[in-house]
Enzyme design. Structure first.
Site, PDB file in Angstrom:
ATOM      1  N   HIS A  13     -35.894   8.547 -64.312  1.00  0.00           N
ATOM      2  CA  HIS A  13     -37.270   8.791 -64.749  1.00  0.00           C
ATOM      3  C   HIS A  13     -38.234   8.964 -63.576  1.00  0.00           C
ATOM      4  CE1 HIS A  13     -35.589   7.837 -68.609  1.00  0.00           C
ATOM      5  NE2 HIS A  13     -35.297   6.611 -68.217  1.00  0.00           N
ATOM      6  N   GLU A  66     -48.069  10.183 -72.607  1.00  0.00           N
ATOM      7  CA  GLU A  66     -49.068   9.287 -72.018  1.00  0.00           C
ATOM      8  C   GLU A  66     -50.032  10.105 -71.184  1.00  0.00           C
ATOM      9  OE1 GLU A  66     -47.324   6.617 -69.205  1.00  0.00           O
ATOM     10  OE2 GLU A  66     -46.385   8.197 -68.020  1.00  0.00           O
ATOM     11  N   ASN A  68     -51.983   9.702 -67.416  1.00  0.00           N
ATOM     12  CA  ASN A  68     -52.202   8.990 -66.166  1.00  0.00           C
ATOM     13  C   ASN A  68     -53.623   9.246 -65.703  1.00  0.00           C
ATOM     14  OD1 ASN A  68     -49.626   7.698 -65.195  1.00  0.00           O
ATOM     15  ND2 ASN A  68     -48.877   9.772 -65.640  1.00  0.00           N
ATOM     16  N   GLU A  74     -47.632  15.033 -57.320  1.00  0.00           N
ATOM     17  CA  GLU A  74     -47.342  16.467 -57.349  1.00  0.00           C
ATOM     18  C   GLU A  74     -48.570  17.330 -57.622  1.00  0.00           C
ATOM     19  OE1 GLU A  74     -43.885  14.040 -57.810  1.00  0.00           O
ATOM     20  OE2 GLU A  74     -45.676  14.152 -59.078  1.00  0.00           O
ATOM     21  N   ARG A 119     -39.959  15.867 -52.931  1.00  0.00           N
ATOM     22  CA  ARG A 119     -40.244  14.687 -52.116  1.00  0.00           C
ATOM     23  C   ARG A 119     -39.110  14.499 -51.108  1.00  0.00           C
ATOM     24  NH1 ARG A 119     -42.471   9.933 -56.141  1.00  0.00           N
ATOM     25  NH2 ARG A 119     -43.420  11.255 -57.728  1.00  0.00           N
ATOM     26  N   ARG A 312       1.768  16.953 -22.149  1.00  0.00           N
ATOM     27  CA  ARG A 312       2.108  15.617 -22.648  1.00  0.00           C
ATOM     28  C   ARG A 312       2.612  14.690 -21.547  1.00  0.00           C
ATOM     29  NH1 ARG A 312       5.227  11.629 -24.019  1.00  0.00           N
ATOM     30  NH2 ARG A 312       7.077  12.579 -23.141  1.00  0.00           N
ATOM     31  N   ASP A 313       3.905  14.778 -21.200  1.00  0.00           N
ATOM     32  CA  ASP A 313       4.482  13.747 -20.348  1.00  0.00           C
ATOM     33  C   ASP A 313       3.888  13.734 -18.950  1.00  0.00           C
ATOM     34  OD1 ASP A 313       6.021  11.537 -19.994  1.00  0.00           O
ATOM     35  OD2 ASP A 313       7.891  12.605 -19.630  1.00  0.00           O
ATOM     36  N   ALA A 314       3.469  14.898 -18.448  1.00  0.00           N
ATOM     37  CA  ALA A 314       2.899  14.927 -17.103  1.00  0.00           C
ATOM     38  C   ALA A 314       1.625  14.084 -17.048  1.00  0.00           C
ATOM     39  CB  ALA A 314       2.612  16.361 -16.681  1.00  0.00           C
ATOM     40  N   HIS A 315       0.707  14.320 -17.989  1.00  0.00           N
ATOM     41  CA  HIS A 315      -0.535  13.525 -17.933  1.00  0.00           C
ATOM     42  C   HIS A 315      -0.324  12.114 -18.471  1.00  0.00           C
ATOM     43  CE1 HIS A 315      -2.077  13.501 -22.160  1.00  0.00           C
ATOM     44  NE2 HIS A 315      -1.510  14.685 -22.278  1.00  0.00           N
ATOM     45  N   GLN A 316       0.719  11.918 -19.301  1.00  0.00           N
ATOM     46  CA  GLN A 316       1.045  10.550 -19.712  1.00  0.00           C
ATOM     47  C   GLN A 316       1.491   9.735 -18.496  1.00  0.00           C
ATOM     48  OE1 GLN A 316       3.245  10.063 -23.388  1.00  0.00           O
ATOM     49  NE2 GLN A 316       4.380   8.331 -22.575  1.00  0.00           N
ATOM     50  N   ARG A 385      10.357   8.908 -31.601  1.00  0.00           N
ATOM     51  CA  ARG A 385      11.082   7.681 -31.277  1.00  0.00           C
ATOM     52  C   ARG A 385      12.027   7.257 -32.400  1.00  0.00           C
ATOM     53  NH1 ARG A 385       5.363   5.127 -29.240  1.00  0.00           N
ATOM     54  NH2 ARG A 385       5.349   6.061 -27.143  1.00  0.00           N
ATOM     55  N   LYS A 482      17.837  12.704 -21.628  1.00  0.00           N
ATOM     56  CA  LYS A 482      16.507  12.161 -21.353  1.00  0.00           C
ATOM     57  C   LYS A 482      16.612  11.123 -20.234  1.00  0.00           C
ATOM     58  CE  LYS A 482      12.733   9.613 -23.615  1.00  0.00           C
ATOM     59  NZ  LYS A 482      11.659  10.299 -22.864  1.00  0.00           N
ATOM     60  N   HIS A 512      15.762  16.444 -19.116  1.00  0.00           N
ATOM     61  CA  HIS A 512      14.439  15.903 -18.800  1.00  0.00           C
ATOM     62  C   HIS A 512      14.585  14.828 -17.736  1.00  0.00           C
ATOM     63  CE1 HIS A 512      10.497  13.939 -19.593  1.00  0.00           C
ATOM     64  NE2 HIS A 512      11.174  12.825 -19.435  1.00  0.00           N
ATOM     65  N   THR A 649      10.433   3.475 -24.014  1.00  0.00           N
ATOM     66  CA  THR A 649       9.556   2.887 -25.033  1.00  0.00           C
ATOM     67  C   THR A 649      10.269   2.824 -26.394  1.00  0.00           C
ATOM     68  OG1 THR A 649       7.673   3.894 -23.914  1.00  0.00           O
ATOM     69  CG2 THR A 649       7.308   3.087 -26.149  1.00  0.00           C
TER      70      THR A 649
END
Length: 961
Positions: A13, A66, A68, A74, A119, A312-316, A385, A482, A512, A649
């Site tokens: 309302h 009603e 007001n 508004e 609004r 992957r493994d190089a920067h790991q 893994r 590996k 590897h 791991t």
């Protein structure tokens, strides 16, 4: 009268938007209600501006509701279509003027065009429109032709819970209803309000709805269209980055930093390549002919194939797995061109999955899919893994299967499947999961020992040939050797690869290694000469030490022998130059901060490449750099005590934890450990290893150490696990978990998110919380992601092509009395400020406990406000939807209800308390037995307010005069 407004679009309302004049209202009905309003005012001798409200049914019959006795919010749109300034007119009447004196007679009042008002409020549509509070860090409301703003908001305004939530009234005027609707939508779309939640996106959805656009709405419009409430809210990209950088400015880096080194602001050169060339690769063979066709093509290749491990493994191994997707994607197209003839690009799995979530705040699935889109023709490779997927523990079988299936769908091709103990049962599960998903199975024999040493009898040629035979019989497409620690000496490489090639002439072999000893290039050359089909290497500036051998060196050496790789040294050099410039941005994680070279003593201690870097750094950061030789010696001792196990791991972590434990406790030998075993508290990883949670090691568990660690024969004995650890685990309920995660984190949860949670529940939850708080930090340049920027420094970033942001840190203030600092930025020339709590000075006694989003029974405040009343007592058993607490904010009361059935365990607030959104209110124990006779019972009573029940009511229109 000044004609009418339509107020049909309302919720609870309360009007959402109003329109003048009322669309689709017949002239007959318009005249009737206007005449009624004037007659009513005359009959009551009314002497002021006022608003008569009517309902109009579907037959056009009006019903008075009603009057007001005032102007309404508004009234602006009435002014816009009539040209009458109502506020000024009231003042002039109060001064004694009459309406005719001002030229306001009915025959002179006409309507022109259409106007719509909405609004703009500080309410959150996703929390049932609960009022939000906070500081307006940015406040810009769209303007332009046909837009009028009546507003009180400004940048820096603090929105408190004690006043109305209205920020602005936005009024659009146009030639007709559709024209006004379009202008209002544009103004809302151009509005930027940051610091608090608003209803802007909800109102936009209202304006976009075809019924509203055509004016065919009634009082049931909102309830009949629940999709209007499916609103996406959250920080804009720019604002989320401002918040992230502001937090780092005040409180330091938001990701753990390895050293005191500061990331450098470098400008990596982009490799040049022919962007118009159509590229093909081995992935095209896989897509067309399947895994068997791929393996056949690899075996028939006349030269040698390379896997580039840079992604992957190089920067790991070198940078603690911290390389961000942003830096990979920058060079991805060039890499795809230069590596077009590669066996694969290793880019996923291993530690990259959890590090992406845990430290980079990136979705690993998005990372994979972005890379796949950029490089569609080169096979991607990941490290799996076995039964542990990409985690550190056993998972239910259906998790492993689902993970592999999704990985293939997201773009993965080659799965290097290994087990940390070479335990065949764990390997088989991983292989079966990859096969079921349609991936390429590259089963791995994890290498340890030395086959060239006749004194090493445990892991000899016969052991590896037998293991290979089992993997071949189980259906591997390719065999991986590996060598995770770089133990494969050149002579051993010749023997091992040569023996496997002789025994299995049709089996593709992929090798590897790590270059820890400095022997990596020599060992890989011997592998190729002995019959290996593919070898791992990384671009020169990301090679050596604990990473893979130099690709440039290997390609040059092989070219000299007439062995083709299909990769040019010039291309490798251009990629190497890029990564050489990128590495300084990761200075805090640079392995060279604590290591200066590899070491041939790896043949003694056998520490895997990635772990070698981590352990060395750990000793350095703990001030134990001088104890590094002692730690290496302890690692060798611990390995032998555990039975000389395969170390990768997570088994390598067991050995590492045991070694550090021995050093910290002054234990130098097995005798020392056995003598004191009854009084020692062994690391949990060591206990779980001896229980069998990783599987069964080659040769079984050593005694009497196992019995000592497990306290066998005592009341506190740890029970052993027989067979494959995950075999007896119940299936993971993906559907149920998705429902829980959706409740906890919102509707954005997808199947990939559920998988991430299945593997790393706590890490995923923390990632989602960070994402909710700071949004898309993936756009932040790497140097600014890992380290705070300085005052006066600019950061540039693109969120898409042509959409660039230039963000400058202008200033910061001292900490104020509430423990906050103001941080001032300039974003594309627009000043913006945020308030950041200074964690170094916050009075923790004033910080309330937050609700636990992962627990349904942890009930938090849906909005900031004041606690009016508590509806239950501790120890009360409540049913779902029972009223718990009543909050008040911005003239609105909200009843917080029980989300679950259970026992009220704690109530942590009292009437009168001020709370913030998310503060814990009540804790409900869902698992408390329902037979508790001492607990009183409360059934649902007053429920939280809903959207009303007007769906079943006849269509009515709200009209005001």
């Amino acid at each position: 009268h000044l004609f009418e407004r339509d107020c049909s679009v309302q919720r609870r309302h309360q009007k959402i938007v109003e329109i003048a004049p009322a669309p689709l209202l017949s002239e007959e009905t318009r005249k009737e209600i206007c005449d009624h309003a004037v007659a009513l005012a005359k009959a009551s001798n009314y002497q002021n501006a006022g608003t008569c409200e009517f309902l109009v049914d579907e037959d056009g019959a009006p019903y008075f509701i009603e009057m007001n006795a005032r102007l309404q919010v508004e009234h602006t749109i009435t002014e816009e279509i009539t040209g009458v300034d109502l506020v000024q007119t009231q003042l002039r009447v109060a001064q004694g003027e009459s309406l005719p004196d001002m030229g306001l007679t009915q025959d002179k009042i006409t309507m022109k065009g259409c106007a719509i008002q909405c609004r703009m409020t500080t309410e959150d549509p996703n929390l049932n429109f609960a009022p939000d509070t906070g500081r307006l860090e940015l406040y810009q409301v769209g303007e332009g032709m046909g837009i009028r703003l009546d507003q009180s908001g400004y940048q820096g305004l603090v929105i408190s819970p004690y006043y109305d939530s209205l920020l602005a009234k936005i009024i659009a005027r146009g030639r007709d209803h559709q024209d006004a609707c379009t202008k209002l939508h544009r103004a809302l779309s151009e509005s930027r309000v940051r610091g608090v939640k608003t209803n802007i996106e909800f109102v936009k959805k209202v304006l976009e709805h075809p019924d509203f656009y055509n004016g065919a709405v009634d009082t049931g419009f909102i309830d009949k269209n629940p999709d209007l409430f499916n609103v996406k809210t959250g920080l804009s990209v720019a604002m989320s980055i401002v918040k992230f950088l502001g937090e780092q400015t005040v409180n330091g880096p938001l990701t753990p930093i390895g050293t005191d080194a500061i990331p450098e602001r470098t400008h990596p050169p982009l490799p040049k390549f022919d962007e118009t060339e159509k590229l093909t690769g081995l992935r095209d063979v896989f897509v067309k002919e399947g895994a068997a066709g791929f393996a056949k093509a690899v075996r028939e290749n006349k030269g040698v194939l390379f896997t580039d491990t840079t992604w992957r493994d190089a920067h790991q191994s070198l940078l603690a797995t911290r390389v961000r997707t942003k830096d990979i994607m920058t060079v991805a197209p060039a890499t795809g061109s230069i590596m077009r003839n590669a066996y694969s690009i290793e880019n996923w799995g291993g530690a990259t999955f959890d590090v992406a979530l845990r430290f980079l705040r990136e979705c690993p699935w998005d990372r994979l899919e972005e890379m796949r889109e950029a490089v569609p023709h080169v096979p991607f490779q990941m490290l799996l893994r076995g039964a542990n997927a990409v985690g550190y523990t056993a998972y239910p079988d259906n998790v492993v299967y689902k993970f592999c299936d999704q990985a293939v769908k997201s773009g993965m091709d080659v799965f290097r499947v290994f087990d940390s103990l070479n335990y065949v049962e764990n390997l088989r599960l991983g292989m079966d999961a990859v096969g079921a998903a349609g991936g390429i199975i590259e089963a791995a024999i994890s290498y340890t020992g030395d086959v060239s040493d006749p004194n090493c009898t445990k892991y000899n040629l016969d052991y590896y040939l037998n293991l290979t035979d089992e993997l071949v019989k189980h259906g591997t497409h390719v065999l991986a050797i590996k060598d995770m620690a770089g133990l494969l000496k050149p002579r051993a490489a010749t023997m091992l690869v040569g023996a496997i090639r002789k025994e299995f002439p049709d089996l593709p072999i992929h090798v590897h290694t790590h270059d820890t000893s400095g022997n990596g290039v020599a060992a890989m050359l011997e592998c190729v000469r002995a019959g290996a089909d593919a070898i791992d290497a990384s671009v020169d500036s990301m090679s050596g030490m604990t990473a893979q051998p130099s690709m440039g060196a290997l390609v040059a050496a092989l070219n000299a022998e007439g062995i083709s790789s299909g990769i040019s040294n010039q291309g490798i050099t251009t990629l190497s130059e890029y990564w050489e410039a990128v590495r300084p941005q990761y200075a805090p994680f640079e392995c060279t901060a604590t290591m200066r070279s590899g070491s041939a003593d790896v043949y003694e201690h056998q520490i895997p490449g990635g772990q070698y870097t981590n352990l060395h750094f750990q000793a350095f950061s703990m001030g134990q750099a001088d104890q590094w030789p002692l730690i290496k010696k302890a690692y060798r001792t611990a390995n032998l005590m555990l039975g000389d196990i395969v170390k990768v791991t997570p088994s390598s972590k067991v050995v590492g934890d045991f070694a550090l434990f021995m050093v910290q406790n002054g234990l130098e030998s097995e005798a020392d450990v056995l003598d004191q075993a009854d009084t020692l508290s062994f690391p949990s990883s060591v206990i779980e290893f001896f229980q069998g949670y990783l599987g069964q090691p080659v040769g079984g568990f050593p005694e009497p150490l196992r019995s000592k660690v497990l306290k066998t024969g005592t009341p506190k004995a740890f029970p052993p696990v027989e067979g494959r650890p995950g075999a007896d685990l119940d299936d993971y309920d993906f559907e149920n978990e998705k429902k829980k995660l959706t409740y906890q984190h919102g509707e954005t949860i997808n199947d990939k998110d559920v998988l991430s949670h299945a593997l790393y529940p706590k890490v995923f939850d923390e990632y989602m919380e960070f994402k909710s708080e700071y949004g898309a930090v993936k756009y932040v340049p790497t140097y600014a992601y890992f380290s705070p920027i300085k005052v006066g420094e600019e950061v540039k970033f693109d969120i898409r092509k042509g959409k660039e942001f230039i963000l400058k840190l202008v200033a910061t203030t001292e900490t104020d009395t509430e423990g906050n600092k103001q941080v001032f930025f300039d974003v594309n020339g627009v000043p913006l400020s945020i308030s950041v709590p200074d964690k170094s000075s916050t009075d923790t006694s004033m910080i309330r406990e937050k609700a636990d989003k992962s627990s349904l029974g942890s009930v938090g405040a849906p909005m900031p406000g004041q606690v009016l009343s508590i509806k239950v007592d501790e120890g009360t058993r409540v049913a779902k939807d029972t009223s718990l607490v009543v909050l008040s904010a911005m003239k609105m009361e909200t009843v917080v209800t029980a989300p679950v059935t259970g026992l009220v365990k704690r109530i942590v607030v009292s009437p009168g308390d001020q709370v913030q959104g998310g503060d814990l209110l009540v804790e409900i124990d869902e698992k408390a037995p329902s037979e508790d006779k001492s607990a009183s019972h409360v059934s649902p009573g007053e429920l939280a307010p809903g959207y009303g029940s007007s769906i079943d009511e006849p269509p009515l229109r709200g009209v005001k005069v």
